[in-house]
Design a protein around this motif. Structure first.
Motif, PDB file in Angstrom:
ATOM      1  N   PRO A 146     -62.173  -3.025  17.231  1.00  0.00           N
ATOM      2  CA  PRO A 146     -60.835  -3.520  16.891  1.00  0.00           C
ATOM      3  C   PRO A 146     -60.254  -2.889  15.625  1.00  0.00           C
ATOM      4  N   GLU A 147     -61.104  -2.517  14.672  1.00  0.00           N
ATOM      5  CA  GLU A 147     -60.615  -1.859  13.455  1.00  0.00           C
ATOM      6  C   GLU A 147     -60.036  -0.487  13.758  1.00  0.00           C
ATOM      7  N   LYS A 148     -60.404   0.073  14.901  1.00  0.00           N
ATOM      8  CA  LYS A 148     -59.866   1.364  15.337  1.00  0.00           C
ATOM      9  C   LYS A 148     -58.704   1.202  16.311  1.00  0.00           C
ATOM     10  N   GLY A 149     -58.268  -0.046  16.519  1.00  0.00           N
ATOM     11  CA  GLY A 149     -57.188  -0.301  17.467  1.00  0.00           C
ATOM     12  C   GLY A 149     -57.641  -0.285  18.912  1.00  0.00           C
ATOM     13  N   ILE A 150     -58.949  -0.453  19.132  1.00  0.00           N
ATOM     14  CA  ILE A 150     -59.516  -0.411  20.484  1.00  0.00           C
ATOM     15  C   ILE A 150     -59.992  -1.805  20.862  1.00  0.00           C
ATOM     16  N   LEU A 151     -59.620  -2.257  22.052  1.00  0.00           N
ATOM     17  CA  LEU A 151     -60.024  -3.563  22.541  1.00  0.00           C
ATOM     18  C   LEU A 151     -61.354  -3.458  23.282  1.00  0.00           C
ATOM     19  N   PRO A 152     -62.434  -4.079  22.763  1.00  0.00           N
ATOM     20  CA  PRO A 152     -63.690  -4.132  23.512  1.00  0.00           C
ATOM     21  C   PRO A 152     -63.621  -5.261  24.536  1.00  0.00           C
ATOM     22  N   MET A 153     -64.188  -5.031  25.716  1.00  0.00           N
ATOM     23  CA  MET A 153     -64.028  -6.002  26.805  1.00  0.00           C
ATOM     24  C   MET A 153     -65.325  -6.165  27.583  1.00  0.00           C
ATOM     25  N   HIS A 154     -65.637  -7.421  27.905  1.00  0.00           N
ATOM     26  CA  HIS A 154     -66.782  -7.738  28.762  1.00  0.00           C
ATOM     27  C   HIS A 154     -66.257  -7.820  30.187  1.00  0.00           C
ATOM     28  N   CYS A 155     -66.205  -6.695  30.866  1.00  0.00           N
ATOM     29  CA  CYS A 155     -65.593  -6.637  32.201  1.00  0.00           C
ATOM     30  C   CYS A 155     -66.138  -5.436  32.958  1.00  0.00           C
ATOM     31  N   SER A 156     -65.883  -5.414  34.255  1.00  0.00           N
ATOM     32  CA  SER A 156     -66.131  -4.220  35.053  1.00  0.00           C
ATOM     33  C   SER A 156     -64.804  -3.507  35.269  1.00  0.00           C
ATOM     34  N   ALA A 157     -64.868  -2.242  35.668  1.00  0.00           N
ATOM     35  CA  ALA A 157     -63.642  -1.460  35.834  1.00  0.00           C
ATOM     36  C   ALA A 157     -63.833  -0.426  36.936  1.00  0.00           C
ATOM     37  N   ASN A 158     -62.768  -0.229  37.711  1.00  0.00           N
ATOM     38  CA  ASN A 158     -62.785   0.848  38.692  1.00  0.00           C
ATOM     39  C   ASN A 158     -61.427   1.532  38.737  1.00  0.00           C
ATOM     40  N   VAL A 159     -61.351   2.630  39.476  1.00  0.00           N
ATOM     41  CA  VAL A 159     -60.121   3.417  39.522  1.00  0.00           C
ATOM     42  C   VAL A 159     -59.915   3.949  40.936  1.00  0.00           C
ATOM     43  N   GLY A 160     -58.641   3.950  41.373  1.00  0.00           N
ATOM     44  CA  GLY A 160     -58.297   4.446  42.702  1.00  0.00           C
ATOM     45  C   GLY A 160     -58.019   5.934  42.704  1.00  0.00           C
ATOM     46  N   HIS A 161     -57.703   6.439  43.874  1.00  0.00           N
ATOM     47  CA  HIS A 161     -57.475   7.878  44.038  1.00  0.00           C
ATOM     48  C   HIS A 161     -56.248   8.344  43.261  1.00  0.00           C
ATOM     49  N   ARG A 185     -62.606   2.909  45.900  1.00  0.00           N
ATOM     50  CA  ARG A 185     -62.322   3.106  44.485  1.00  0.00           C
ATOM     51  C   ARG A 185     -63.611   3.515  43.774  1.00  0.00           C
ATOM     52  N   LYS A 186     -63.490   4.252  42.682  1.00  0.00           N
ATOM     53  CA  LYS A 186     -64.657   4.713  41.936  1.00  0.00           C
ATOM     54  C   LYS A 186     -64.937   3.790  40.759  1.00  0.00           C
ATOM     55  N   LEU A 187     -66.223   3.517  40.564  1.00  0.00           N
ATOM     56  CA  LEU A 187     -66.632   2.634  39.476  1.00  0.00           C
ATOM     57  C   LEU A 187     -66.607   3.384  38.149  1.00  0.00           C
ATOM     58  N   ILE A 188     -65.960   2.771  37.156  1.00  0.00           N
ATOM     59  CA  ILE A 188     -65.993   3.291  35.788  1.00  0.00           C
ATOM     60  C   ILE A 188     -67.195   2.706  35.062  1.00  0.00           C
ATOM     61  N   GLY A 189     -67.423   1.417  35.259  1.00  0.00           N
ATOM     62  CA  GLY A 189     -68.563   0.740  34.655  1.00  0.00           C
ATOM     63  C   GLY A 189     -68.606  -0.695  35.119  1.00  0.00           C
ATOM     64  N   ASP A 190     -69.757  -1.348  34.953  1.00  0.00           N
ATOM     65  CA  ASP A 190     -69.914  -2.675  35.557  1.00  0.00           C
ATOM     66  C   ASP A 190     -69.929  -3.822  34.547  1.00  0.00           C
ATOM     67  N   ASP A 191     -69.867  -3.514  33.205  1.00  0.00           N
ATOM     68  CA  ASP A 191     -70.065  -4.650  32.307  1.00  0.00           C
ATOM     69  C   ASP A 191     -69.329  -4.579  30.974  1.00  0.00           C
ATOM     70  N   GLU A 192     -69.288  -3.427  30.323  1.00  0.00           N
ATOM     71  CA  GLU A 192     -68.734  -3.353  28.968  1.00  0.00           C
ATOM     72  C   GLU A 192     -67.811  -2.137  28.839  1.00  0.00           C
ATOM     73  N   HIS A 193     -66.591  -2.393  28.357  1.00  0.00           N
ATOM     74  CA  HIS A 193     -65.605  -1.321  28.255  1.00  0.00           C
ATOM     75  C   HIS A 193     -64.791  -1.426  26.979  1.00  0.00           C
ATOM     76  N   GLY A 194     -64.175  -0.312  26.622  1.00  0.00           N
ATOM     77  CA  GLY A 194     -63.198  -0.281  25.550  1.00  0.00           C
ATOM     78  C   GLY A 194     -61.877   0.193  26.097  1.00  0.00           C
ATOM     79  N   TRP A 195     -60.779  -0.269  25.487  1.00  0.00           N
ATOM     80  CA  TRP A 195     -59.427   0.125  25.904  1.00  0.00           C
ATOM     81  C   TRP A 195     -58.730   0.688  24.675  1.00  0.00           C
ATOM     82  N   SER A 196     -58.595   2.003  24.635  1.00  0.00           N
ATOM     83  CA  SER A 196     -58.025   2.693  23.485  1.00  0.00           C
ATOM     84  C   SER A 196     -56.641   3.238  23.833  1.00  0.00           C
ATOM     85  N   ASP A 197     -56.072   3.993  22.929  1.00  0.00           N
ATOM     86  CA  ASP A 197     -54.780   4.636  23.195  1.00  0.00           C
ATOM     87  C   ASP A 197     -54.901   5.684  24.292  1.00  0.00           C
TER      88      ASP A 197
END
Length: 529
Positions: free
Chosen positions: A209-224, A248-260
């Motif tokens: 968060p000090e870098k402006g990035i949101l850490p998240m306890h979630c899974s994530a995927n992406v479409g074509h 859809r392709k898996l980005i990760g199943d548990d922990e992610h960051g959301w940056s600029d």
């Protein structure tokens, strides 16, 4: 003790003759089995047991009260303070303990797949299988990255060292202590490898968060088309199942960051529950458990070495750790663009919440802070009827900062990127648990896919009265009569009563956040009754 002494002590430990740095997977497998730490399964996975502790020890977790962090930490039952003196005394004892071991194993890698914001880490392990776990769960460096690697945080893990509470200032023989100033995570008295994973996640929740990035306890995927979706949800809500989509392709199943730059996986592997695992229902997880994977507390036949995933005699919290590359349908490296859709998953055993509803930004922040699902009768001793349970931001054990820091960041990113947010109930319909029925997975999949494809962006909705949720009037492939939960109940008065009870549970839970803006607490939450 000053920081120079800490650095020198760590350097002395790492220069010992008993230290093995960056061993390969086959070398770690050989070490773990030859030392009697683990056995091989038929498929070549390493199976270890963790003894007394088969899960995290939240009551033995501490953060050192230091100038660098003491005014930032949300102190309380989750983030418990401990003095620098206690930490330094235990640190010295652990270092001396590790120097006496016949072998130590060091893994150097990263947390965070985005090179601009990743954290260089290292783990120092007494057990080879713990080091294999770290190798599979965190991001493995290239040869070039390894040559330039300088750890910013170090995990010092001594499972066979037990604290003496009367002397060492802990509550038990177990301790997980984080020093933000010394940049050390000290773990002892427990063999549960998941403590490493969650400690690093807690660190990322502090520094991102000090870098402006949101850490998240979630899974994530992406479409074509590059359309990213995030899935938040507590255990039993269907997060793993619904985020695993063949289209859809898996980005990760548990922990992610959301940056600029977008979304990135914090880890390099997966730590999946395996209780009642079958290839039919979870083929990706089942097939990923092969050579190099780590099985924790899974019962394995002594002769055939075949795992019995239905046997929970050691614990219901059986786990498998494996690199994300063991799954075919992934994004590699684990980075993607900004999310277009966010899905909050809840298994509402009261049968009150709609199977899907669209949230305003304020509602999204409210439900993010709430992190609601429900426990079922019989899942825990003493639970005889459904109980509401709340985990702040869907990950309360891992949040060093006040929860509103993460919620405010989420709201800003929803605004900035025009994200659609949905609340999806994978629980009960037509009545509470014992009266109604569990929502059909096929219907839930259809609704979630429609949401991710943008088909629910401008649809006609009905407003649910108590929680103020916008319910789609129709979704292709889903019976309209189940979309509004009140309509699905035969006894409308019983629904109204149960809905009011649940709304009161939400409001009571929300009091713990203190002074939260009216936009969130009033506009985002259920109406006061």
């Amino acid at each position: 003790m000053n920081p120079v002494n800490f650095a020198n002590n760590l350097k002395d430990l790492l220069n010992g003759q008993n230290v093995h740095v960056q061993l390969s997977v086959p070398q770690l497998v050989e070490a773990a089995t030859s030392r009697g730490e683990a056995v091989l399964t038929r498929e070549g996975a390493v199976k270890a047991e963790t003894g007394k502790y088969t899960g995290r020890s939240p009551k033995d977790k501490y953060i050192v009260e230091e100038d660098i962090s003491k005014d930032k930490i949300d102190w309380g039952a989750v983030n418990r303070p401990i003095s620098s003196d206690v930490f330094e005394n235990l640190y010295n004892k652990v270092i001396e303990h590790l120097k006496q071991q016949d072998a130590l194993y060091v893994f150097k890698g990263f947390a965070g797949a985005d090179p601009e914001s990743r954290l260089a880490i290292q783990t120092i392990n007494e057990y080879a299988w713990h080091n294999l776990f770290a190798h599979q769960l965190f991001i493995r460096p290239t040869a070039e990255e390894l040559a330039a690697h300088e750890a910013e945080f170090t995990v010092v893990y001594a499972p066979t060292f037990q604290a003496d509470p009367a002397v060492d200032g802990t509550d038990s023989e177990t301790f997980i202590i984080v020093s933000m100033e010394k940049k050390i995570i000290l773990i002892g008295g427990t063999e549960y490898a998941g403590e490493m994973k969650k400690s690093i996640f807690s660190i990322m929740n502090h520094i991102l968060p000090e870098k402006g990035i949101l850490p998240m306890h979630c899974s994530a995927n992406v479409g074509h088309e590059g359309d990213v979706a995030l899935f938040f949800g507590l255990s039993g809500t269907g997060k793993t199942t619904l985020s695993a989509d063949e289209d859809r392709k898996l980005i990760g199943d548990d922990e992610h960051g959301w940056s600029d730059n977008g979304v990135f996986n914090i880890e390099g592997g997966c730590y999946a529950k395996t209780i009642n695992l079958t290839r039919e229902h979870e083929p990706q997880i089942y097939d990923a458990i092969r050579f190099g994977a780590v099985l924790e507390n899974v019962v394995v036949d002594d002769d055939t070495r075949i795992p019995d995933y239905h046997d929970g005699s050691l614990t219901e919290n059986t786990r498998a750790a494996y690199p994300i590359q063991a799954i075919d349908n992934i994004v590699d490296p684990s980075v993607a663009g900004h999310p277009k859709t966010i899905v909050f998953l809840t298994a509402d055993a009261f049968g009150v919440l709609p199977p899907i509803s669209k949230l305003t930004k304020e509602q999204a922040m409210y439900h993010f802070l709430s992190g609601y699902t429900s426990k079922l009768a019989g899942t825990e001793r003493g639970v005889t009827s459904p109980e509401a349970t709340f985990s702040t931001c869907f990950g309360s054990p891992f949040l060093p900062l006040h929860a509103t820091v993460y919620a405010e960041m989420l709201g800003q990113k929803i605004d900035e990127h025009g994200v659609d947010v949905f609340l999806v109930n994978t629980g009960w319909t037509g009545g509470e648990y014992g009266v109604g029925s569990r929502m059909k997975l096929s219907y839930t999949r259809t609704m979630v896919r429609a949401a991710i494809k943008g088909e629910l962006h401008d649809i006609e909705t009905d407003k649910e009265e108590i929680f103020g949720l916008q319910i789609p009037k129709q979704i292709t492939g889903v019976p309209s009569e189940i979309l509004n939960p009140r309509n699905a109940w035969a006894d409308k008065e019983a629904y109204d009563k149960k809905a009011k009870e649940l709304s009161q549970e939400f409001q009571e839970n929300f009091k713990k956040f203190g002074t939260v803006s009216a936009d969130i607490s009033v506009q985002g939450g259920p109406a006061k009754i």
